[in-house]
Design an enzyme around this catalytic site. Sequence first.
Site, PDB file in Angstrom:
ATOM      1  N   SER A 148       0.831  -1.195   0.000  1.00 30.94           N
ATOM      2  CA  SER A 148       0.000   0.000   0.000  1.00 30.94           C
ATOM      3  C   SER A 148       0.875   1.258   0.000  1.00 30.94           C
ATOM      4  O   SER A 148       1.663   1.468  -0.921  1.00 30.94           O
ATOM      5  CB  SER A 148      -0.955  -0.041   1.191  1.00 30.94           C
ATOM      6  OG  SER A 148      -1.984   0.904   1.040  1.00 30.94           O
ATOM      7  N   ASP A 236     -10.305  -4.342  -3.334  1.00 30.25           N
ATOM      8  CA  ASP A 236      -9.030  -3.626  -3.260  1.00 30.25           C
ATOM      9  C   ASP A 236      -9.164  -2.346  -4.078  1.00 30.25           C
ATOM     10  O   ASP A 236      -9.102  -2.391  -5.308  1.00 30.25           O
ATOM     11  CB  ASP A 236      -7.895  -4.497  -3.809  1.00 30.25           C
ATOM     12  CG  ASP A 236      -6.544  -3.793  -3.772  1.00 30.25           C
ATOM     13  OD1 ASP A 236      -6.480  -2.636  -3.300  1.00 30.25           O
ATOM     14  OD2 ASP A 236      -5.557  -4.396  -4.208  1.00 30.25           O
ATOM     15  N   HIS A 266      -7.934  -5.426   0.036  1.00 27.37           N
ATOM     16  CA  HIS A 266      -6.764  -4.590   0.265  1.00 27.37           C
ATOM     17  C   HIS A 266      -6.294  -4.809   1.702  1.00 27.37           C
ATOM     18  O   HIS A 266      -7.079  -4.818   2.645  1.00 27.37           O
ATOM     19  CB  HIS A 266      -7.125  -3.120   0.052  1.00 27.37           C
ATOM     20  CG  HIS A 266      -5.953  -2.198   0.094  1.00 27.37           C
ATOM     21  ND1 HIS A 266      -5.183  -1.940  -1.019  1.00 27.37           N
ATOM     22  CD2 HIS A 266      -5.407  -1.475   1.101  1.00 27.37           C
ATOM     23  CE1 HIS A 266      -4.220  -1.084  -0.704  1.00 27.37           C
ATOM     24  NE2 HIS A 266      -4.327  -0.793   0.594  1.00 27.37           N
TER      25      HIS A 266
END
Length: 295
Positions: A148, A236, A266
């Site tokens: 991320s 995600d 995610h």
Amino acid sequence: MTVPPPLAGLLDASHRWALERAREAIHAGLSGHDRSLPELAERRELQAPGAEGPLEARLYRPAGVAEDAPLLLYFHGGGFVVSDLDTHEALCIRLAHAGGLRVLASRYRLAPEHRFPAQLDDAGSVARWLLGEAALARGARIAIGGDSAGAYLAAASAAQIEPDHPGAFAAQLLLYPLVQMDEAVWAETLLQETRAVGWAAVRYIDAQLGGSGAPSLLSLPMAPSPSLIVAGGPLDPCRADALALAENLRAAGREVVWREYPPLIHGFGNLTHVSAAARQALAEIGAALGEMLAR
């Protein structure tokens, strides 16, 4: 757990209280719950030189992995605002075990105490130290990666460092990368999958960063290292941007290994204590990275 520094003078009292409680909750929720981690030969606390002072770092070496094995420099996710070494320890250990490699996880200064580009400055400083001075990296093939926001830091750092250290990184691991901070781009695609959630998150993150102006990875002259890019499924929000990044790199003649896990969300790398699918995904990702570094 390392207690974050006070936010005095940067936030109003209610925001300060809420952020501190959020950090504590995330740390408690994601740290130390994976009870089936592979055995380690070494877990060493280190200090790495950040842009404005030392940063906590931690080296993981699984049992049976040599002291000069390939090394992954890893930056944790958390929107540049939350998370730490503990929240991502299980993820790092599982990647190291699956890939037969060592992982050096490094902290960086968090927002809003430290405005962007403090996070990128720290990541670049640690990466340059590892390439130039760190004894633990000498003679080893080195990869750089993160998840991320940490993936953003890894890719952007590699792009900045490439002119001075061409070909320094043998591979990049970008795990559901946060590719861009441009709210307008997110807003244009609000009806696609979970983009509305991502847009809201990016608005919050950008506010904490002080209106970052962080360049999109799609616009950076990315380092030529082979890239392993990973995304979750429809839950995600970063999937579409990660796919666009993979396509851009391929169009530029770069090697890209794309892995997508439709059932997973995610941040699935932090859910190994509750998800067999997340554990299996990290095993596959680690093995793929290990193969890239073994060439």
